[in-house]
Design a protein around this motif. Structure first.
Motif, short mmCIF file in Angstrom:
data_model
loop_
_atom_site.label_atom_id
_atom_site.label_comp_id
_atom_site.label_asym_id
_atom_site.label_seq_id
_atom_site.Cartn_x
_atom_site.Cartn_y
_atom_site.Cartn_z
N TYR A 1 -3.42 18.34 -6.32
CA TYR A 1 -2.45 19.37 -6.67
C TYR A 1 -1.86 19.22 -8.06
O TYR A 1 -1.25 20.14 -8.57
N THR A 2 -2.00 18.03 -8.68
CA THR A 2 -1.41 17.85 -10.00
C THR A 2 -2.47 17.88 -11.10
O THR A 2 -2.12 17.99 -12.26
N SER B 1 1.18 3.85 -3.12
CA SER B 1 0.77 5.25 -2.96
C SER B 1 1.87 6.19 -3.43
O SER B 1 1.61 7.15 -4.16
N GLY C 1 -2.86 5.95 2.74
CA GLY C 1 -2.32 5.83 1.38
C GLY C 1 -3.23 6.52 0.36
O GLY C 1 -2.77 7.29 -0.49
N THR C 2 -4.51 6.24 0.46
CA THR C 2 -5.47 6.85 -0.47
C THR C 2 -5.46 8.37 -0.30
O THR C 2 -5.54 9.12 -1.28
N THR D 1 -2.15 14.32 -3.80
CA THR D 1 -1.29 14.55 -4.97
C THR D 1 -2.13 14.83 -6.20
O THR D 1 -1.83 15.73 -6.98
N PHE D 2 -3.20 14.06 -6.34
CA PHE D 2 -4.07 14.24 -7.51
C PHE D 2 -4.63 15.64 -7.54
O PHE D 2 -4.65 16.31 -8.57
N LEU E 1 1.89 10.90 -10.97
CA LEU E 1 1.09 12.11 -11.20
C LEU E 1 2.00 13.34 -11.27
O LEU E 1 1.84 14.20 -12.15
N ALA F 1 2.62 15.91 -14.42
CA ALA F 1 2.31 17.34 -14.33
C ALA F 1 3.51 18.20 -14.70
O ALA F 1 3.38 19.16 -15.45
N TRP F 2 4.69 17.87 -14.19
CA TRP F 2 5.81 18.81 -14.33
C TRP F 2 6.91 18.34 -15.25
O TRP F 2 7.78 19.12 -15.62
N PRO G 1 -2.09 21.17 -13.27
CA PRO G 1 -0.87 21.17 -14.10
C PRO G 1 -0.87 20.10 -15.17
O PRO G 1 -0.36 20.34 -16.28
N LEU H 1 0.83 -1.21 0.00
CA LEU H 1 0.00 0.00 0.00
C LEU H 1 0.86 1.25 0.00
O LEU H 1 0.64 2.19 -0.78
N LEU I 1 -2.94 10.21 0.58
CA LEU I 1 -1.74 10.75 -0.07
C LEU I 1 -1.96 10.88 -1.57
O LEU I 1 -1.65 11.90 -2.19
N VAL I 2 -2.54 9.81 -2.16
CA VAL I 2 -2.78 9.84 -3.61
C VAL I 2 -3.80 10.93 -3.96
O VAL I 2 -3.62 11.69 -4.92
#
Lengths: 226, 209
Positions: B30-31, A79, B20-21, B27-28, A86, A90-91, B34, A75, B23-24
């Protein structure tokens, strides 16, 4: 296992190198090492995931129960990999397009679960982070070395497409080593990756052998004493 | 005793899943923006390389029509057609097309066609052709793709729309015939599609189709 900082470092970089000795993560190693920049991109992503997963696994090592440790580690790793996938999309969009499926596939790089299970879950946070960094660095160096070899032999250049990673300042970083080179296809295709890695491992083994073999003088002294 | 142990373990794993979810998801969040922007930039760069920005005055990226036409565009997927206009008058279209018969699967193309049905140019997007052989279709690797510029359905005629090996006008690559053959065929079909659809493609009402 050598638990001193220097031991962890030399294990990661040389004696227990993921690419040369453990021979783990071969799928991405062979697939994306066709140029230096591709190799560097995947190497850095793997390095980041290794450090982050080793850190988290070490932090929770007394909390997690043995029955669920593997799913918990997976997990965590999944993650982080998704997050970096991602972020690169993006960058570092163009580089992300080139590396494609191999970024999400870092999850399946057994080296990462291997370090979590065999090392990070049994040691302190600082050692785990250092181990992740050194193992990742060792892997990245192998990738870049193999990438450089294949790029020079395959297309006669170095650092082609550097702008994918470093932006427009890197437009003319490409070093053309051989002008009007028609290319050597074998080096770019997958068989070239196998041959290249095989040669590099052979060189490493020769160096190791030289280092452990006693010098002539030592041998003479030893026989005299007998 | 055993039940509490199992419950605790399950809860712990659940907790890891939530973190974990989280965190993903973070990130999603904020990305997401962009990523959309990078994709838009990459596409805009290709569009502008094909249709010079001086020749039109509309926002091509948003003046788009979506059509799926397996016969001519090579895929059942909805393909986008970007329209370039100047003062409302049609200038050109950029059609997304797929060459389904590449050496290793689909080759994604952008085919730019001027209003008078001649080709402004072609660019290759995603493909999996052999590195070093088939990837000469990329503009970064060779200027083969520019051999389409100025061509149309009547120039050359039907028999010319093949690689030289098959008796046509377009070069093949040493060691790779299948790739250029597939691209030539797909570009020809896109031109047929444009001829069949004609000004229908510029109909304003479908602006955000």
């Amino acid at each position: 296992m050598d638990n001193r900082y220097s031991g962890i470092s030399s294990d990661g970089l040389w004696h227990n190198n993921i690419g040369f000795v453990q021979l783990l993560g071969l799928c991405p190693l062979l697939a994306v090492s066709s140029t230096v920049i591709n190799a560097l991109g995947l190497g850095l992503a793997t390095l980041f995931v290794l450090v982050a997963s080793n850190l988290s696994v070490s932090v929770i090592r007394n909390l997690v129960r043995p029955e669920i440790r593997i799913p918990a580690f997976m997990l965590i790793i999944a993650s982080f990999v998704t997050a970096i996938d991602l972020a690169m999309n993006a960058w570092l969009h163009d580089l992300h397009k080139v590396l494609g499926i191999f970024i999400p596939l870092i999850v399946t790089n057994c080296a990462i679960l291997g370090r979590a299970e065999a090392f990070a879950s049994r040691t302190t946070v600082d050692r785990a982070v250092l181990d992740g960094f050194m193992m990742g660095l060792g892997f990245m160096l192998v990738l870049v070395l193999l990438g450089g070899m294949r790029e020079v032999i395959g297309q006669g250049t170095l650092l082609a497409n550097a702008h994918l990673m470093f932006g427009s300042i890197a437009e003319n970083w490409t070093i053309t080593l051989i002008n009007d080179y028609r290319g050597f296809l074998l080096a770019i295709l997958p068989p070239g990756a196998f041959l290249g890695l095989g040669l590099l491992i052979a060189v490493k083994n020769i160096i190791d052998e030289k280092a452990t073999k006693p010098t002539v003088v030592e041998t003479m002294l030893a026989t005299e004493q007998n | 005793m055993l039940v509490t142990h199992m419950l605790r373990t399950a809860l712990l794993l659940g907790l890891f899943a939530i973190v974990g979810t989280g965190l993903v998801a973070l990130t999603f969040k904020y990305t997401e923006h962009p990523i959309a922007e990078s994709e838009r930039d990459a596409l805009l760069r290709s569009l502008h390389a094909l249709v010079p920005s001086g020749s039109h005055d509309n926002d091509m990226f948003n003046d788009v029509l979506t059509i799926s036409n397996r016969e001519h565009l090579g895929s059942d997927m909805p393909m986008r057609i970007f329209r370039a206009r100047k003062q409302g008058q049609p200038v050109a279209v950029v059609i997304e097309a797929v060459a389904p018969d590449g050496y290793s699967g689909n080759i994604f193309l952008l085919v730019a066609i001027k209003h008078d049905a001649t080709l402004l140019g072609v660019r290759v997007g995603k493909h999996k052709e052999t590195p070093g052989l088939g990837d000469d279709i990329e503009i970064e690797r060779s200027d083969w793709i520019n051999s389409f510029v100025g061509k149309s359905l009547s120039n050359p005629d039907v028999s010319g729309w093949q690689v030289k090996k098959d008796g046509g006008e377009f070069d093949q690559f040493t060691g790779a015939t299948i790739t250029p053959r597939a691209v030539v065929k797909a570009v020809y079909k896109a031109l047929m599609f444009y001829q069949a659809q004609g000004d229908m493609l510029f109909v304003e009402g479908k602006q955000h189709g």
